[in-house]
Scaffold this active site. Structure first.
Site, PDB file in Angstrom:
ATOM      1  N   GLY A 185     -10.603  -9.105  -0.805  1.00 15.51           N
ATOM      2  CA  GLY A 185      -9.189  -9.981  -0.546  1.00 15.51           C
ATOM      3  C   GLY A 185      -8.395 -11.612  -0.422  1.00 15.51           C
ATOM      4  O   GLY A 185      -7.302 -11.364  -0.684  1.00 15.51           O
ATOM      5  N   GLY A 217     -13.739  -4.274   0.741  1.00 10.78           N
ATOM      6  CA  GLY A 217     -15.040  -3.233   0.950  1.00 10.78           C
ATOM      7  C   GLY A 217     -15.332  -2.173  -0.489  1.00 10.78           C
ATOM      8  O   GLY A 217     -16.569  -1.781  -0.542  1.00 10.78           O
ATOM      9  N   ARG A 220       0.749  -0.962   0.218  1.00  6.65           N
ATOM     10  CA  ARG A 220      -0.156   0.389  -0.297  1.00  6.65           C
ATOM     11  C   ARG A 220       0.644   1.098   0.444  1.00  6.65           C
ATOM     12  O   ARG A 220       0.942   1.818  -0.202  1.00  6.65           O
ATOM     13  CB  ARG A 220      -0.440  -0.045   1.079  1.00  6.65           C
ATOM     14  CG  ARG A 220      -2.201  -0.886   1.248  1.00  6.65           C
ATOM     15  CD  ARG A 220      -3.204  -0.929   1.813  1.00  6.65           C
ATOM     16  NE  ARG A 220      -3.987  -1.663   2.146  1.00  6.65           N
ATOM     17  CZ  ARG A 220      -4.934  -1.747   2.229  1.00  6.65           C
ATOM     18  NH1 ARG A 220      -5.207  -1.867   3.177  1.00  6.65           N
ATOM     19  NH2 ARG A 220      -6.026  -2.042   2.056  1.00  6.65           N
ATOM     20  N   LYS A 227     -20.532 -16.566   1.384  1.00 10.66           N
ATOM     21  CA  LYS A 227     -21.733 -16.643   1.772  1.00 10.66           C
ATOM     22  C   LYS A 227     -22.174 -15.813   0.460  1.00 10.66           C
ATOM     23  O   LYS A 227     -22.242 -14.297   0.143  1.00 10.66           O
ATOM     24  CB  LYS A 227     -22.361 -15.794   3.105  1.00 10.66           C
ATOM     25  CG  LYS A 227     -21.565 -16.748   4.477  1.00 10.66           C
ATOM     26  CD  LYS A 227     -22.057 -15.661   5.450  1.00 10.66           C
ATOM     27  CE  LYS A 227     -21.827 -16.463   6.593  1.00 10.66           C
ATOM     28  NZ  LYS A 227     -21.795 -15.827   8.306  1.00 10.66           N
TER      29      LYS A 227
HETATM   30  P1  AMP Z   1     -15.859 -14.243   2.159  1.00  7.85           P
HETATM   31  O1  AMP Z   1     -15.069 -14.087   2.798  1.00  7.85           O
HETATM   32  O2  AMP Z   1     -17.272 -14.082   1.709  1.00  7.85           O
HETATM   33  O3  AMP Z   1     -15.208 -13.717   0.452  1.00  7.85           O
HETATM   34  O4  AMP Z   1     -15.891 -16.189   1.477  1.00  7.85           O
HETATM   35  C1  AMP Z   1     -14.214 -16.295   1.285  1.00  7.85           C
HETATM   36  C2  AMP Z   1     -14.177 -17.601   2.587  1.00  7.85           C
HETATM   37  O5  AMP Z   1     -14.499 -18.278   1.957  1.00  7.85           O
HETATM   38  C3  AMP Z   1     -12.733 -18.186   2.168  1.00  7.85           C
HETATM   39  O6  AMP Z   1     -11.917 -18.071   4.034  1.00  7.85           O
HETATM   40  C4  AMP Z   1     -12.767 -19.868   1.597  1.00  7.85           C
HETATM   41  O7  AMP Z   1     -12.440 -20.331   2.689  1.00  7.85           O
HETATM   42  C5  AMP Z   1     -14.349 -19.423   2.519  1.00  7.85           C
HETATM   43  N1  AMP Z   1     -14.696 -20.822   0.958  1.00  7.85           N
HETATM   44  C6  AMP Z   1     -15.098 -20.857   0.106  1.00  7.85           C
HETATM   45  N2  AMP Z   1     -15.913 -22.349  -0.352  1.00  7.85           N
HETATM   46  C7  AMP Z   1     -16.058 -22.532   0.374  1.00  7.85           C
HETATM   47  C8  AMP Z   1     -17.004 -23.449   0.530  1.00  7.85           C
HETATM   48  N3  AMP Z   1     -17.234 -24.801  -0.276  1.00  7.85           N
HETATM   49  N4  AMP Z   1     -17.352 -24.192   2.417  1.00  7.85           N
HETATM   50  C9  AMP Z   1     -16.910 -23.225   3.255  1.00  7.85           C
HETATM   51  N5  AMP Z   1     -16.194 -22.313   2.454  1.00  7.85           N
HETATM   52  C10 AMP Z   1     -16.133 -21.429   1.668  1.00  7.85           C
END
Ligand code: AMP
Length: 399
Positions: free
Chosen positions: A357, A380, A38, A201
């Site tokens: 990230g 974000g 950064r 999610k």
């Molecule tokens: P997010 O913060 O919502 O972008 O999610 C990122 C996280 O999603 C990472 O740490 C991944 O390990 C997790 N992730 C991706 N695919 C899966 C899955 N099939 N089951 C559980 N966690 C997951």
């Protein structure tokens, strides 16, 4: 969007430039910087101001201080700044506003840099306090915003301050590049346009997905969020991640995609595991039939082939979020495949933007960092931009 003034055209000779940077860098227990990206990214902007014969006053936050904790002091960054700005006199103001700071600003000479203490040591920063912003503004002749990653916040130094520089405000080089890249994807992109959205999610990406659907030809879903779509379609997903309260939302997205003529790609098969661990027992299953005691952790081979083809045939690609639990080597294949396919598409001439990230950590992990048109570390702010929101930090410069 395009601001009236461009940094490259502005002559900073004899001017004090207030530059809002994002030096929110990770420090270890000895307060040594663990990742200098950064800071490094802001150097072209600082060097342009200094070489014109101007001086630089740096404003940034570090961490989330509550009570001016020492660990969040910007003095920890001073040795590195002195090192990279070799030959430049880099000074440090122990408060970001106040009598001593005022004196240091008055004494600042052309070609010098003054780093202000953490702007978040004052609650007024995050509150977007006008008086605080006005005091900061009084230190400079011109305002440069070089902190895209905080552009979604209406804080004193990121947005409110700009009103005091109606004719002398602009983006830094890095922020300008970031906005140009996002604009290239979101406005009149070359087609076909593909968005690849992964992560855990749906709930955190619902607004992005909804807005992107009005812009893209293909929407590829990966990661844990895919299971909510699968369950909504009646699949048996075992103990895979699923947001049951988002099932109606997933159905709604599928219907909207149909209405808009967007091709929505969900997974066909999955690598599933008997526990959430790198050394778990693993096997490939049809995504519609994952056993009760297994959870989907990565893309399966058929899905990888399908997604790769869509990616390789695209002219513009936006990728945010991993395809699986990429932090565990045994479940990183899907994310690697996407990272590699997007890199190959870039080589073929596609415009590609990777952001967020986890996606950035993934491309670093796979040593593909320089293989894309643009990598955005502003998680974000980038997501909010892709949601179609007007970011306060951008609006403040454009107004
Ligand atoms: P997010 O913060 O919502 O972008 O999610 C990122 C996280 O999603 C990472 O740490 C991944 O390990 C997790 N992730 C991706 N695919 C899966 C899955 N099939 N089951 C559980 N966690 C997951």
């Amino acid at each position: 969007m395009c601001a009236k003034l461009k940094l490259k055209d502005y002559n900073f000779r004899g001017k004090k430039a207030l530059v809002r940077v994002d030096y929110n860098v990770p420090l270890n227990e000895k307060y040594e910087i663990q990742d200098t990206k950064r800071i490094d990214a802001s150097l072209p902007t600082l060097k342009k101001i200094l070489s014109d014969g101007g001086s630089v006053i740096l404003m940034t936050h570090l961490g989330r201080p509550k009570n001016k904790e020492y660990q969040f002091s910007l003095q920890h960054l001073l040795p590195y700044l002195k090192q990279v700005l070799e030959g430049v006199n880099v000074l440090f103001a122990p408060e970001c506003i106040g009598g001593q700071t005022q004196q240091m600003v008055s004494a600042l000479q052309a070609g010098e840099v003054l780093l202000l203490e953490n702007v978040r040591y004052f609650g007024e920063e995050e509150a977007g306090d006008e008086t605080f912003a006005k005091t900061l503004a009084s230190y400079g002749d011109v305002y440069v915003n070089e902190a895209f990653s905080t552009a979604h916040r209406r804080h004193a130094s990121t947005a409110v301050i700009a009103q005091y520089f109606p004719d002398d405000k602009m983006y830094g080089y890095q922020m300008e590049k970031e906005i140009d890249s996002l604009t290239r994807v979101m406005q009149n992109p070359q087609r076909p346009v593909t968005a690849i959205i992964g992560g855990s999610k749906i709930s955190s990406k619902i607004n992005v997905i909804t807005n992107l659907m009005t812009k893209v030809d293909n929407l590829i879903i990966g990661g844990g969020m895919d299971f909510t779509f699968q369950k909504a379609m009646g699949a048996h997903i075992g103990k895979s991640l699923c947001e049951d309260d988002m099932l109606p939302v997933a159905k709604d997205i599928m219907n909207k995609a149909k209405d808009l003529g967007v091709k929505l790609y969900c997974t066909i098969d999955r690598i599933a595991a008997d526990k959430f661990s790198n050394d778990a027992m693993r096997a490939v299953y049809d995504v519609k039939n994952i056993p009760d005691d297994m959870e989907g952790m990565d893309l399966g081979p058929e899905t990888c082939i399908l997604y790769r083809k869509v990616i390789m045939d695209s002219a513009t690609i936006l990728w945010n979020g991993p395809m699986g639990v990429f932090e565990m080597d045994n479940f990183s294949i899907g994310t690697f495949m996407v990272a590699d396919a997007v890199a190959k598409a870039t080589e073929k001439g596609a415009f590609t933007l990777v952001g967020g990230g986890d996606s950035v950590s993934a491309v670093n992990k796979f040593h593909l960092t320089d293989k894309y048109s643009y990598i955005s570390t502003a998680g974000g702010a980038m997501l909010e931009y892709c949601e179609g929101k007007i970011l306060p930090g951008i609006a403040a410069i454009e107004e």
